[in-house]
Every structure is written in C-alpha cells, then in structure tokens.
Design an enzyme around this catalytic site. Structure first.
Site, PDB file in Angstrom:
ATOM      1  N   LYS C  78       5.801 -36.411  90.434  1.00 24.27           N
ATOM      2  CA  LYS C  78       4.730 -36.297  91.425  1.00 24.27           C
ATOM      3  C   LYS C  78       3.778 -37.477  91.293  1.00 24.27           C
ATOM      4  O   LYS C  78       3.491 -37.924  90.169  1.00 24.27           O
ATOM      5  CB  LYS C  78       3.979 -34.976  91.182  1.00 24.27           C
ATOM      6  CG  LYS C  78       2.948 -34.619  92.242  1.00 24.27           C
ATOM      7  CD  LYS C  78       2.272 -33.278  91.918  1.00 24.27           C
ATOM      8  CE  LYS C  78       1.311 -32.822  93.002  1.00 24.27           C
ATOM      9  NZ  LYS C  78       0.653 -31.541  92.680  1.00 24.27           N
ATOM     10  N   SER C 158       0.613 -28.372  96.568  1.00 23.85           N
ATOM     11  CA  SER C 158       0.608 -29.791  96.815  1.00 23.85           C
ATOM     12  C   SER C 158       1.851 -30.526  96.314  1.00 23.85           C
ATOM     13  O   SER C 158       2.090 -31.655  96.739  1.00 23.85           O
ATOM     14  CB  SER C 158      -0.621 -30.407  96.167  1.00 23.85           C
ATOM     15  OG  SER C 158      -0.569 -30.273  94.766  1.00 23.85           O
ATOM     16  N   SER C 182       0.023 -25.056  93.158  1.00 26.68           N
ATOM     17  CA  SER C 182       0.694 -26.247  93.685  1.00 26.68           C
ATOM     18  C   SER C 182       2.098 -26.503  93.150  1.00 26.68           C
ATOM     19  O   SER C 182       2.780 -27.411  93.622  1.00 26.68           O
ATOM     20  CB  SER C 182      -0.163 -27.488  93.426  1.00 26.68           C
ATOM     21  OG  SER C 182      -1.200 -27.552  94.371  1.00 26.68           O
TER      22      SER C 182
END
Lengths: 97, 485, 492
Positions: C78, C158, C182
């Site tokens: 990420k 996210s 997330s």
C-alpha cells in the site's frame, strides 16, 4: 452544536487551508451534518470515566531511549525532497518577527 | 524594600513573572538520536524525525526525563509520577512537524520555590508554578537572502525545560536575581549549562503594572530575552511604556513583544499578531510518562550540594561572612574555584583575593572565571606565600601580575625573580642605617612630625624593592628613631 | 501445473523450496499480470526492475538454502508505507513527488525475509475513505462484478489497491493499513482475507500516519494460511516506535488448522442493525453454525456502547489526522506552491495538495480540538472510547472470539456514495470499534450475496491473540469453501 460561516473561516485559517466561497457553503453543510451526527455522544454519561490516552499498554511504562547520538548527520537526505533549498538550507518566504 | 515606581498619577507597582526555557544537558535530542552539540554545520544534526518526515515517530530520551526530575528536586518542587506529552499545534517554518511536543495540563514537575538573594543582602522566596519538558524549534536566518528566510533544523527537537515562575517579582533587580539563581541552581545540578549567549537559556518575561493593592493589570510578554542585563533593561522600558499608556488614559493591550537590545526598547511581534488556538491534545505517538517514587528517590541521592547549602557551609566551615559566601556561591564556577584554591591555604585570604584582585582583573579583561588565566591551585599557593611570610603583600601583587601574563606558578616566579621577602633583620638594619645617615633633615623633623616615620618605611621598601618584611622594618625604625620597642 | 499467478503464497513458497520454478519465473508472471491488469488501477507505481533484481537475489539464496521465510515471494505494498528510493504518495497530490530516503520497519522486515516488491498500491488519499475513490490517482476498480457487468464496483477502502490486486491474483499478498476498517472492509468487498493485528503488533515507523492511536499495518491475502505467514514476517519489536509491543511473536501459521473445540464465540446483540439485509443475517447465522459444528460454544453477548463507536471514531481520527497532516506545508518535501508570503504559501500548498475528503477531515479535526470544543468533543470521545474498550474487556472474560459481519453490505458501485460522507462512514460500523479498542480482527470471505458478490465475516480476538483468530478463521474458510473470481474480464 452547530458551525457557522465564521467558525469555518476560523478553522480553515487554523488549518491553513483556503476555500472558495462556494466551497465554504459545501463544507459548512458537511461539517454541520457530521457535527450533528457526532453530537449523540453527549447522551453518554462519562462523569467518572477517564479518557483513553492510548490503546497500547506496557507494564513497564513508556519505552525510553538511551541518551546516545545514533542518528542525524545526513543533510543530503534531509533536504533532497525540499521544493526550495539552497546550500543545505530550506528556503521559505521571508518571515520577520 | 520599596520597589514602587513614581508616575504622574502616583506610585505604580510592577508585577513580573518569568518563563525560562532551559536547554537540558544531554547528548541526544528529546525524541531522536541526533546530536545536541552547539555550533555544528547547519542541518547536520537533524534526523528524519527532527525534520518531521512522513511516518517518523518520537521515542523519549531517558536522560532528559532524569534531568527534569533532578531540576524539579533542585527547585524544591513536587515531582509528578504521571505526566502527559501534548501536541501544541501551529504552523511556523522552524516547526517541521506542525506541532511542538510539550506538556500542557499534566507537567512532570509541579509547584516549587526558590530563594533569591538581592544586592542589599535581603532574600525573597519566588514561587515556581511548574516545569515541563518540550522540544525546541529550529532556527530561521533572515539575512542570507532578500526574499527568503533560510531554515536550519539543528536545534529542532533539542530538549528544553520550560520553568514557569509565579508572578512574584516586583522589580527588575528581583527578576534578574531570579534568573541568575535559577541558572546557578541548574549549573550546580548540571542539568543546563546556563549559557545565555548560545541560547541554552532564554527568558520570556511577563510584565504588568498596577496601583498598589489593585488587581493584576494586563500583561505583556517579552519573548526570548537572552542576557541578564537585557532582562533588566527590557523590564524598565516595558514598565515605563505601560505606565505612560495608562496615564494617558489608554489601555495596555495584551501582546507578545520583542526586546531590541540596540534601541533598548520592546516592540510588538508581528508574527504573533494572529490570535492563536494551539489545540493541545495528548500526543498519540507517546504514552503517559510514569515512574515510581523509588526512581525519584534514587535521583535525589545523586543531587549535588546546591548554592544555598554551600553558602551555609562556607560560613560555618571557613568562617566567611554571609556577604562574601553569597558572592562566592552565586556562580558555581567561582565557588568551585574558591574550594580548589583553599585546599592548602587560608580561606579568608583566598576569598578576599578572589573578590578583590581577581574579580577586578577578570572584569577588566572581560573574562569569566572559567577562563581565568590563573589556576585556582596557583592562587592558593600565592596566598600561602604571603601567609608564611615568603613574600610581602606588595610583592604578591607583582607576582599576581606575572601569573596573569605568563600563567606560571607563583613559586617559580618568586624564585626566578628573586622576590622573596627579606626577613634578615641585620640586613634590613644596615639599609635603614644608611637611610638615616643620608637624611639628617628628615630625622630632625621627626620629633615635630611623628608621621614622617611612614616616609622612612617607604624609603626602606623602595631600597629593598618591596621585599623587606614590613613588620621587621617597623620594629627597627621604631627602635632607632622613636626609641620605642 | 497451475499458472504461477494462480498459486497462493504457501503453494508458491513450497514450489520455490522444491525448485519447481524460480523466483524470477514467479515474479515475471506476476509482472505480466500487473501490466495486463492496469485497467483496475490498483498500482500507483510498478517496480518491475526492483522486482526482477530481488527475484534474482532470492534465487541465489534459495539455491544456497539461505532463504528467508518469504524468499522470492512477490507482494504489493500500500502506498502508505515509505519505501526507500521508491515513490511513496499516500495517493495524494501532496506527496506526488515524494521519494523517501528511508524504509518503513514493516516493509524492511519483509525484504529481509526475502519478499519481492511488485509495486506500490493505490489507496484512499492518506487512507481516508472506504471506497478508494478519494485517491489523487483515481479510483481502483473491484475485479468482482455483480449481475450487471456494466457497473464498476469499488474494492472498498482505504486499502483498495491491496484488496483488488490480491483478488485479481497480482501478487501473493499485499500490505494494507487499517485505521477504522481499511483492511477488513476492502477484504470483505473483494473476497480476500484481511487481518488488522493488535495495536502495537506491527511497527508504525515509516508508515505515513493518518490517526496514530488507531493505525495498524496488516496483511491481505487469498487465504488464512497465507495471511498468517505474511503477518509473521511483518511483526517485530521496534525500538523506534514507542507503541510497538515487545511481546513474543508466535509462529502464527501453527494456529491455522488448530481445533476450536470448547472455545467460546460471542455474538453481540448490538451488531444486529435495523434494516440490515437478510443476506447479511443469513451469512452471520451460517458462520455461527459452522463454528458450533466445529465444537465451539455460541454465547449471546452485549457490547452496549457499540452505537457510539462511529461518532467517537469520527472525532478521534480526524483530530489526530489534523495534527499529523500539519507537516505537509510545502517546506521540506512534497507539493509546494510558491508565494512571497509564508501563510499564503501554506494555504495555497495545502488547498491544492489535499483532496476534498482530506480537507473535510482536517476541518473536523481542527474544530473538535479547538478552544471551547475540546472538552465537548475530543475529550468526550476519548472517554467514550474508554467505555467501548471496557465493553470488550468485560466480554473477553467470557468468550474467546467475537463473530460479526465485516460490513453492512457487499461492494457498491463507483460514485454511488461518494457525495454523502455519513453514508460512506457507515460502511465502517462493524470494523471501527475494534480499532478504538486496539484489538485484532480478521475478515474472512464467507459467501456470495444474491448479486454474486463476496461477503465477509469478522472475527475479533483478545489483544495479542491473533492465533485464536486464525484458528477460527480457518474453520470458516473451510466451511465456506468460497469460490474466487472466475471471469478475469479486466485483462488486456
């Protein structure tokens, strides 16, 4: 509680964000919606409750460092991403006290 | 003592509170491992943490915590076993994280008290409100470029203690005495080097005026005053400014001000005009700072003798006057110098020489006692030479001068310059006989003016280059000329 | 033999150790897959050169049997993790030119175990969002399609790039971060396994901060065993993070397949929401049955303050974020707008550099911390947080895990909720309390809804009992027998 336009301007100023007039209207609506929603916390009785400082607990208390010089001395790495730098300094528009 | 200031509308009372920012003596910064040493090349003592880079986290320096506790103990203050680090949020170019890690509602040290010593010999207690740990900011240089300020983050993250006094001071002298005393205590504790020129110790001074007996007036804060002298000047100027404003019928505006040493004036700080809302909240990257009573007790055991205790000991152990002791202990270095010098010599004489000769020379040379060209041991030796009648007091002054110039030790100076006191009475007698023989007029005049004996003493000393034992000279002269003894 | 991109992490590990294929072969196949899947917009930065170089190194180590635990395994990261020398953006214009001169502790741990970086994955800007639509680099598309294949779905957020890439078999696992759900919510939306470890299990050093007291890194994988393997290598006791735990790091993989007989599962009544779909209720019931049939005892429990978790979170997280994001001022790194006045420079830089959702949260956060409101909002929320934490501590005296749905719905359409912040925030209703209490929790795919989309179940455990969670998750995985995507429509 509700937020008015003056609040928004003040908060925007503290946050160092500027909004155009039409954006202020939108953010005002959003903020009020969110504030109204979080206001439901008011109904919880927290008189005798102490606040959470961290969800992390360590029996030995906060971890501490030894007092030794173990970092620094890499100016190039510190300034390499700077949008405006000269001779290893960061440059900002002139600030006078 | 009456500290009131006379104004056009009557007397005014000055109320002063001081926030001192003292840099903690530590090798590395409060929350990072970069060095704290002074005077390094810009931005070299900066870690990614100090530069506020994304994803960087603080880890507290154990020594800084101990230093704060030590200082708190030295200020006779309450040590809080539970304290919180907060973020103080504001934007400024020398504040890379956009917040300063500080302590707001729950500081590591609470109420305390110190005693200040005033020049008139009186003393006064000044309350300490709190002491907390916080990070220093970086530095902006404004004279490098016409339109840019240059930012150096070497100081960013250095550990500071902010020490907040109660508004207990009533005159510039008291304010100066307070900062001096605080600095001295920290020097004794070795928690802050107290160097105001290098910025290790800065004072923010809160000044307000009021008619005696009235409530507190509106205060102005004078930021970052960096010498004892300027503290006095800034307060005097600020008090007058505020009195003038009120006497003209206006109101003092609460302001942050700066002292300009060149003009001797304070002025409003432009960058602080914007009203602030620091949005303090506990730093979620850190945990509450906790320690046990035993931990504090262990630190307490390591505390050195502090100035007030030392003064008492000087009076009791060395028989010095309270006044002299006070002068000696008021700078740790002076007291250390004194104790080194008296290892083998007479404390009272050493004290007189330090306060007299040594101070006046250092003053002239604009040097502090740490940089004194005469080693403490050598000054002690010099005083021994006087005390055991190896040299005369007059010669001692010459030896002292040579020591200052050369840094040599007094014994070898006396040896190589043949400065030893002449104690041999027949040798002195021969010289005196010669003087009497050569000056019949003076001898005759003696019966009219007995004070002329002093002239003979002078002549004798001149002949012997000041080396004659003054006691012997007096004895012989008395015997020969006044038929005494 | 299966295509190399169809292997899961533990299968690939075995294949590499058996010398069935090389890491380079494995990595090249994944690079191909990554390049042909660009329509998903899962990656912000692809790092094929780094990947190939690391794979070659790994192959040497594998030959010499000096391999680490993830030797030669390609994964995605990420874009919230700082990677040395590799663009790290937090999916924000603000950091669109930021190349960190340092490596986050968690990614550093993975590289030292031999893992191979495929690229940096898209996410909601500064991890603020539940749909990956707030990214400066555009939304990520969920590889799953519902019955109407014209509608593009969000992959959750996210960690949307992480979940989508793992679901699409681009990489054998991915790193995510979880502040309010997330990792778990996108895992649920993409039929993947996502774990948020106990707060303090993984170091936060070098991860771009959103809300420091809630942020935690975790793995997203295609199955439970892979997840446990990846987690093990992520964890360490980091002296650079005050909140990094010094607790022993177990071999989590050993817990996968362990019996849950006699253990107790709590079912919190407060998680039954009014208007929640029957499908969610059914899958939750199924989960209970699976665990019961495997020997666990099901107990009804109460977590009375659950309804306050979301509002509490939406005070605390923005407050911390408003302060954490103050460092983006255009002086030392990132986007910067020139001006002759410092305040104008700050304002222009931040107004241009941050997207709407980030600005909205900074504004809320600044408001709840500002003078006059601190006690009513921030302090109040931290007190309510204590109550929520207390709810869980009490319950965990009686049960070993808590079973809930992961999300109140399956993946929704692109732009469907992006105009209404609160309906977007409600996505995190089941996941947020876990972050407030600092607990570990996993989302495991459990079924497909009537639209053919994945639904996940969440298991919440006691602090530092990720092992128990993995044991339970493996049972659900086995019972659900979840089928992965069949039509790889996005491939070019």
């Amino acid at each position: 509680m509700s937020v008015d336009k003056d609040n928004v301007v003040k908060i925007a100023n503290l946050s160092k964000i500027s909004f155009k007039d039409h954006e202020i209207e939108k953010i005002l609506v959003d903020l009020n919606q969110i504030i109204e929603w979080v206001d439901q916390l008011a109904e919880v009785d927290t008189d005798k409750i102490s606040p959470t400082f961290s969800s992390f607990e360590d029996d030995k208390g906060m971890k501490k460092r030894e007092d030794i010089v173990s970092d620094g001395d890499y100016r190039e790495d510190i300034t390499i991403n700077a949008p405006n730098s000269e001779e290893g300094f960061f440059l900002v528009p002139k600030v006078i006290d | 003592m009456n500290n009131l200031i006379e104004g056009k509308t009557g007397d005014w009372e000055l109320v002063i509170g001081i926030e001192v920012h003292a840099q903690i003596i530590s090798n590395s910064k409060l929350f990072s491992g970069s060095s704290t040493s002074f005077g390094s090349d810009h931005n070299t003592q900066v870690s990614f943490i100090d530069a506020g880079m994304p994803g960087m986290l603080p880890v507290i320096n154990s020594v800084c915590v101990e230093q704060a506790i030590k200082t708190g103990l030295g200020l006779n203050a309450k040590i809080n076993n539970f304290s919180i680090f907060d973020r103080k949020n504001y934007f400024y170019p020398d504040l890379p994280q956009g917040y300063q890690i500080s302590q707001f509602e729950q500081p590591i040290v609470g109420n305390g008290m110190i005693t200040i010593d005033l020049d008139n010999g009186e003393s006064k207690n000044i309350g300490i409100e709190r002491l907390h740990l916080e990070q220093d900011a970086g530095k902006s240089l404004h004279d490098q470029h016409p339109s840019y300020s240059f930012v150096d983050l070497n100081r960013s993250g250095v550990a500071l203690m902010e020490i907040v006094s109660m508004p207990d001071m009533r005159s510039p002298e008291e304010a100066q005495a307070y900062v001096k005393k605080l600095r001295n205590i920290m020097k004794y504790l070795q928690t802050c080097d107290g160097n105001m020129e290098e910025g290790s110790l800065r004072a923010d001074i809160n000044v307000s005026v009021r008619k005696p007996g009235d409530d507190l007036g509106t205060r102005c804060e004078i930021k970052n005053v960096n010498s004892i002298k300027f503290i006095g000047q800034a307060i005097v100027y600020e008090a007058k400014r505020q009195i003038d404003i009120i006497e003209k019928g206006s109101l003092v505006e609460q302001q942050t001000r700066l002292f300009d040493p060149k003009k001797g004036q304070t002025r409003s700080m432009r960058s602080k005009e914007e009203s602030h809302d620091y949005r303090y909240f506990p730093d979620p990257d850190l945990l509450p700072l906790t320690f046990t009573d035993d931990f504090v007790k262990e630190i307490e055991k390591t505390l050195p003798e502090l100035p007030d205790v030392r003064r008492k000991r000087f009076i009791e152990e060395y028989g010095l006057s309270s006044y002299d002791s006070n002068i000696l202990v008021s700078e740790k270095e002076t007291a250390d110098y004194f104790e080194e010098a008296i290892k083998n010599s007479n404390p009272k004489l050493v004290c007189n020489w330090i306060i007299g000769e040594l101070f006046s020379v250092l003053n002239k040379m604009n040097k502090s006692i740490e940089n004194c060209p005469i080693r403490a041991k050598d000054l002690g030796e010099l005083i021994n030479l006087i005390d055991n009648e190896t040299i005369t007091g007059r010669i001692a002054k010459d030896v002292f001068e040579i020591m200052l110039d050369t840094g040599n030790d007094p014994i070898s100076i006396v040896e190589s310059n043949n400065m030893k006191q002449v104690n041999n009475s027949s040798e002195i007698e021969a010289i005196i006989d010669k003087i009497i023989e050569n000056n019949p007029d003076q001898v005759n005049a003696l019966s009219e003016k007995p004070n002329l004996i002093g002239w003979f003493v002078g002549q004798t000393m001149k002949e012997t280059g000041g080396k004659a034992n003054p006691k012997t000279v007096n004895e012989i002269l008395n015997k020969k000329l006044l038929n005494k003894g | 033999m299966k295509k190399l991109t169809e292997l899961c992490l533990y299968e690939a590990r075995e294949g590499l150790l058996n010398k069935d294929f090389t890491s380079k072969e494995l990595v090249l196949d994944h690079i191909d897959k990554m390049e042909s899947s660009r329509s998903l917009n899962a990656f912000i930065t692809e790092t094929p050169e780094i990947a190939i170089k690391s794979a070659e190194k790994s192959d040497l180590k594998l030959i010499k049997e000096e391999n680490g635990e993830l030797e030669g395994i390609p994964i995605g990261v990420k874009d919230m993790f700082c990677t040395k020398g590799v663009l790290t953006t937090a999916s924000s214009k603000m950091l669109s030119n930021f190349i960190p001169p340092y490596e986050s502790t968690v990614t550093g741990n993975l590289w030292s175990e031999g893992a191979v970086l495929l690229g940096k994955l898209n996410n909601d800007e500064f991890a603020m969002g539940s749909s990956n639509e707030t990214s400066f680099y555009g939304p990520v598309i969920n590889p799953w399609k519902g019955s109407n294949d014209k509608i593009d779905l969000v992959p959750g957020g996210s960690s949307g790039g992480s979940s989508a890439s793992v679901a699409a078999n681009i990489g054998l696992g991915a790193l995510g971060t979880d502040t309010g759900g997330s990792i778990r919510q996108p895992a649920s939306f993409t039929g993947t396994v996502g774990l948020k470890p106990t707060y303090g299990r993984c170091s936060r050093w070098g991860i771009i901060a959103f809300a420091s007291s809630l942020d935690q890194a975790g793995p997203i994988t295609r199955n439970v065993r892979d997840n446990s393997i990846l987690l093990k290598s992520m964890c360490s006791h980091d002296t650079k993070d005050t909140t990094s735990s010094s607790k022993e790091i177990p071999n989590f993989e050993n817990a996968v397949g362990r019996s849950i007989k006699g253990l107790k599962v709590g079912i919190p009544s407060e998680f039954f929401l009014k208007g929640m779909s029957n499908e969610i209720m059914e899958i939750w019931d199924k989960g209970k049955d699976w665990l019961k049939n495997s020997g666990a005892e099901i107990i009804d429990i109460s977590l009375p303050n659950t309804k306050y978790a979301l509002p509490c979170y939406y005070i605390i997280a923005p407050a911390e974020a408003s302060s954490n994001l103050a460092r983006y001022d255009g002086v030392r790194f990132g986007h910067s707008v020139k001006s002759s006045d410092i305040n104008e420079m700050y304002k222009a830089t931040r107004s241009e550099g941050f997207g709407d959702e980030v600005k909205r949260r900074i504004m809320i956060g600044t408001y709840v911390l500002s003078s006059g409101y601190y006690d009513a909002y921030y302090l109040k929320a931290q007190k309510v947080r204590s109550l929520i934490t207390e709810d869980y501590s009490k319950v965990f005296k009686d049960v070993d895990v808590i079973l809930t749905p992961s999300t109140p719905s399956s993946a929704f359409g692109l732009n469907e909720k992006s105009d209404d912040p609160i309906s977007m925030y409600l996505n995190d209703i089941f996941t947020v309390p876990v972050n407030l209490a600092g607990l570990p929790a996993i989302s495991v795919p459990a079924a497909h809804d009537s639209n053919g989309l994945p639904l996940g179940l969440q298991l919440i455990g006691r602090p530092f009992e990720e092992e128990t969670i993995y044991s339970f998750a493996k049972i659900i995985e086995d019972c659900a027998n979840f089928k992965n995507i069949e039509n790889q429509w996005w491939l070019k």
